[in-house]
Design a protein around this motif. Structure first.
Motif, PDB file in Angstrom:
ATOM      1  N   ARG A  12       0.852  -1.185   0.000  1.00 58.81           N
ATOM      2  CA  ARG A  12       0.000   0.000   0.000  1.00 58.81           C
ATOM      3  C   ARG A  12       0.890   1.238   0.000  1.00 58.81           C
ATOM      4  O   ARG A  12       2.000   1.215   0.549  1.00 58.81           O
ATOM      5  CB  ARG A  12      -0.883   0.031   1.250  1.00 58.81           C
ATOM      6  N   SER A  13       0.396   2.317  -0.578  1.00 60.54           N
ATOM      7  CA  SER A  13       1.199   3.532  -0.629  1.00 60.54           C
ATOM      8  C   SER A  13       1.734   3.930   0.742  1.00 60.54           C
ATOM      9  O   SER A  13       1.004   3.885   1.737  1.00 60.54           O
ATOM     10  CB  SER A  13       0.366   4.689  -1.196  1.00 60.54           C
ATOM     11  N   ASP A  15       3.865   2.459   2.661  1.00 53.66           N
ATOM     12  CA  ASP A  15       4.129   1.411   3.639  1.00 53.66           C
ATOM     13  C   ASP A  15       5.534   1.521   4.235  1.00 53.66           C
ATOM     14  O   ASP A  15       5.806   0.957   5.301  1.00 53.66           O
ATOM     15  CB  ASP A  15       3.963   0.020   3.005  1.00 53.66           C
ATOM     16  N   GLU A  31     -10.712   1.156  -2.966  1.00 53.44           N
ATOM     17  CA  GLU A  31     -10.292   0.902  -4.341  1.00 53.44           C
ATOM     18  C   GLU A  31     -11.208  -0.111  -5.031  1.00 53.44           C
ATOM     19  O   GLU A  31     -11.358  -0.088  -6.248  1.00 53.44           O
ATOM     20  CB  GLU A  31      -8.848   0.388  -4.357  1.00 53.44           C
ATOM     21  N   ALA A  86      -2.042   8.791  -2.510  1.00 49.60           N
ATOM     22  CA  ALA A  86      -1.875   7.336  -2.533  1.00 49.60           C
ATOM     23  C   ALA A  86      -2.177   6.797  -3.930  1.00 49.60           C
ATOM     24  O   ALA A  86      -3.109   7.249  -4.600  1.00 49.60           O
ATOM     25  CB  ALA A  86      -2.801   6.688  -1.511  1.00 49.60           C
ATOM     26  N   TYR A  89      -2.651   0.623  -5.786  1.00 49.80           N
ATOM     27  CA  TYR A  89      -1.960  -0.605  -6.184  1.00 49.80           C
ATOM     28  C   TYR A  89      -2.914  -1.804  -6.246  1.00 49.80           C
ATOM     29  O   TYR A  89      -2.861  -2.600  -7.191  1.00 49.80           O
ATOM     30  CB  TYR A  89      -0.819  -0.917  -5.211  1.00 49.80           C
ATOM     31  N   GLU A  90      -3.771  -1.949  -5.239  1.00 45.30           N
ATOM     32  CA  GLU A  90      -4.690  -3.088  -5.228  1.00 45.30           C
ATOM     33  C   GLU A  90      -5.631  -3.032  -6.420  1.00 45.30           C
ATOM     34  O   GLU A  90      -5.887  -4.045  -7.079  1.00 45.30           O
ATOM     35  CB  GLU A  90      -5.492  -3.122  -3.927  1.00 45.30           C
TER      36      GLU A  90
END
Length: 400
Positions: A12-13, A15, A31, A86, A89-90
């Motif tokens: 995750r952004s 992290d 998301e 952010a 990514y997911e």
């Protein structure tokens, strides 16, 4: 929406940082699952074909903002003021995309100013995103066609850094070289409002490409920065197409003949772009690519623009640049309507307002539904391959 890529390991952004201590934490939009799934009514066989196409072909979005917005749109200004957005990514891991053109905060990057497009703010925006990307290995910054192909082969997502306007270079031509050196590989000329290079589509007078703008186009050609004319005025767009030594992109727009607003492109511009080898990416940002047949904005409206453009210039010159993010895009427009000159650009054509664009609401679902629509409507595998990726790669091989 696809199952998560096995290459995605859950990053995750930010992290690599300590929440609250190292950066301000906001309540972010989900998301996945923010809106109901879009049902195309596909058969099992059609669904299998969609999955196979997404796995086998290059799937490239010509224009996205894959950041995650705040759950409360009223906090977006504060969120952007931190300079730290952010990345979803997911959602990208479920998107089926092999590459996308990320255009960051565009005119909403109000880190030091309320009005966006400042040089320091753009560098801040780029640098923080690149730092976050460097701390994981699923999304990779790509700067060449070979790197896009490598990302696809590795099952990862290639991110092309783009900017919707060159406003931040002011009258400093070498800033283009700096941005190229940082990794930027696509750039617009003007974002609705005029700048040193040319006129935007929201201006009452269309001054066309300036003398400095011509020099900037030449420099971008020499560097290998793909040029975007989505938000440029008609005359500026035509001037850029004529002056550029290589094809240009309309990364995210539709056809004005389908929906008569300045935000859409005229047939003259679309045809000129195609005749020089360029590509138009059909967009889906709320209340843009509507149509008389589907005035309530949805995937069907978007595909009305797609089919019109294919009929106008041929299958080799059309792609998709949905222009979406993770969160309330309508709320974003409402929060930044002044910054983005939305009223001037979109005009006053009456249409129903929607809370989101059904079927093309976020980067995680866009291409599953776009390919699903194409499969359902009997487009061939070769045609689908062209419009979801290979047309874009053809232009990049010439431009980069």
């Amino acid at each position: 929406m696809q199952t998560p890529s096995p290459q995605y390991r859950g990053y995750r952004s930010f992290d690599y940082l300590e929440p609250h201590a190292d950066y301000r934490v906001f309540d972010l939009a989900p998301e996945i699952g923010r809106v109901a799934p879009y049902d195309l009514g596909l058969t099992d066989e059609q669904t299998e074909r969609v999955t196979a196409i997404l796995e086998q072909e290059h799937v490239i979005s010509l224009h996205e903002h894959p950041k995650v917005l705040t759950a409360d749109p009223h906090q977006l200004r504060e969120y952007n003021h931190t300079g730290r957005n952010a990345l979803g990514y997911e959602g990208l891991a479920r998107s089926g995309m092999s590459a996308l053109f990320d255009n960051f905060m565009n005119g909403t990057n109000c880190v030091t100013s309320e009005h966006g497009w400042k040089w320091n703010d753009v560098i801040f925006d780029l640098g923080l995103r690149f730092a976050d990307i460097a701390k994981q290995d699923y999304v990779v910054l790509v700067r060449t066609v070979a790197e896009i192909e490598d990302a696809k082969s590795a099952g990862k997502v290639g991110l092309v850094a783009g900017l919707e306007a060159a406003t931040m270079i002011e009258n400093e031509l070498d800033r283009l070289d700096i941005l190229y050196g940082l990794g930027v590989r696509q750039m617009g000329i003007a974002y609705s409002m005029a700048n040193q290079l040319g006129s935007g589509l929201a201006e009452p007078q269309d001054g066309g490409l300036t003398t400095f703008g011509r020099r900037a186009v030449e420099r971008m050609n020499k560097l290998g920065i793909a040029i975007d004319i989505s938000h440029s005025s008609d005359r500026t767009s035509m001037d850029v197409i004529e002056h550029s030594a290589v094809p240009v992109f309309i990364t995210h727009a539709g056809a004005r003949s389908v929906w008569p607003t300045n935000r859409m492109k005229s047939d003259e511009v679309i045809v000129a772009c195609a005749e020089r080898g360029g590509v138009i990416g059909i967009e889906a940002a709320p209340h843009t690519t509507l149509s008389p047949e589907h005035p309530e904005h949805s995937l069907e409206s978007v595909m009305d623009h797609f089919t019109y453009c294919v009929e106008l210039v041929g299958i080799d010159h059309v792609a998709f640049g949905p222009d979406t993010n993770f969160g309330d895009h309508v709320g974003l427009h409402d929060s930044f309507s002044g910054h983005l000159t939305i009223a001037n650009a979109h005009g006053h054509v009456e249409h129903p307002r929607v809370p989101y664009v059904a079927g093309v609401e976020n980067p995680a679902e866009n291409f599953t539904n776009i390919v699903g629509w194409l499969v359902k409507n009997d487009w061939s595998d070769e045609e689908i391959s062209k419009v979801i990726g290979s047309n874009i790669l053809r232009v990049l091989k010439e431009v980069w």
